[in-house]
Design an enzyme around this catalytic site. Sequence first.
Site, PDB file in Angstrom:
ATOM      1  N   ASP A  50      44.829  27.194  53.561  1.00 23.00           N
ATOM      2  CA  ASP A  50      43.595  26.440  53.365  1.00 23.00           C
ATOM      3  C   ASP A  50      42.705  27.180  52.362  1.00 23.00           C
ATOM      4  O   ASP A  50      41.860  27.964  52.749  1.00 23.00           O
ATOM      5  CB  ASP A  50      42.881  26.283  54.706  1.00 23.00           C
ATOM      6  CG  ASP A  50      41.615  25.447  54.628  1.00 23.00           C
ATOM      7  OD1 ASP A  50      41.392  24.800  53.601  1.00 23.00           O
ATOM      8  OD2 ASP A  50      40.849  25.460  55.596  1.00 23.00           O
TER       9      ASP A  50
ATOM     10  N   GLU B 286      34.091  25.303  49.642  1.00 27.66           N
ATOM     11  CA  GLU B 286      34.305  24.195  50.570  1.00 27.66           C
ATOM     12  C   GLU B 286      33.810  24.546  51.967  1.00 27.66           C
ATOM     13  O   GLU B 286      33.029  23.809  52.557  1.00 27.66           O
ATOM     14  CB  GLU B 286      35.787  23.798  50.603  1.00 27.66           C
ATOM     15  CG  GLU B 286      36.003  22.456  51.286  1.00 27.66           C
ATOM     16  CD  GLU B 286      36.925  22.496  52.472  1.00 27.66           C
ATOM     17  OE1 GLU B 286      37.392  21.432  52.869  1.00 27.66           O
ATOM     18  OE2 GLU B 286      37.143  23.586  53.033  1.00 27.66           O
ATOM     19  N   GLU B 287      34.246  25.686  52.492  1.00 29.84           N
ATOM     20  CA  GLU B 287      33.840  26.083  53.839  1.00 29.84           C
ATOM     21  C   GLU B 287      32.369  26.492  53.924  1.00 29.84           C
ATOM     22  O   GLU B 287      31.825  26.641  55.001  1.00 29.84           O
ATOM     23  CB  GLU B 287      34.728  27.214  54.370  1.00 29.84           C
ATOM     24  CG  GLU B 287      36.063  26.738  54.894  1.00 29.84           C
ATOM     25  CD  GLU B 287      37.118  26.604  53.817  1.00 29.84           C
ATOM     26  OE1 GLU B 287      36.825  26.910  52.640  1.00 29.84           O
ATOM     27  OE2 GLU B 287      38.235  26.184  54.126  1.00 29.84           O
TER      28      GLU B 287
END
Length: 166
Positions: free
Chosen positions: A27, A64-65
């Site tokens: 990820d 993103e996170e």
Amino acid sequence: KDEVVVLSAHYDHVGVIKGEIHNGADDDGSGTVTLMELARVFQMAKDEGNGPARSLLFLHVSGEEKGLLGSEWYADHPVLPLDKTICNLNVDMIGRKDVEHKDANYVYLIGSDKLSSRLHQISEEANRKYTQLQLDYTYNDPKDPNRFYYRSDHYNFAKKGIPVIF
């Protein structure tokens, strides 16, 4: 050629938390490598006279996170006009093993029917004709507690009204 399909993935994860490294090969290192391979294959097809009808933008974003920061910045400052952006195909976590699937030839599709019934139909037709993957829509359900549709980079495109697949 003046219309663009954006293919995206994020290249970072959450870094170091309490001394433990979380670099994110799954990820989403897998997604960024997939984009590079897609770019290579599309260029090869173009060189052989089989390029796509629309322009392609391979977009690697970060943060993103941390709140979808990179895709938000792009959606607010696009290189190509958003009104010429046909869709965003966001790639995340390629090759992840899943206890729900005995056969590795599956993919979760999220969002293909949210803003465009045509994008969903195209996905179904292309899969039937070319790849025959098991298309799993589990996480596409608005009642799914994971709410992945709202938590990945494609969402900044969806907020602008651009059809997305995650």
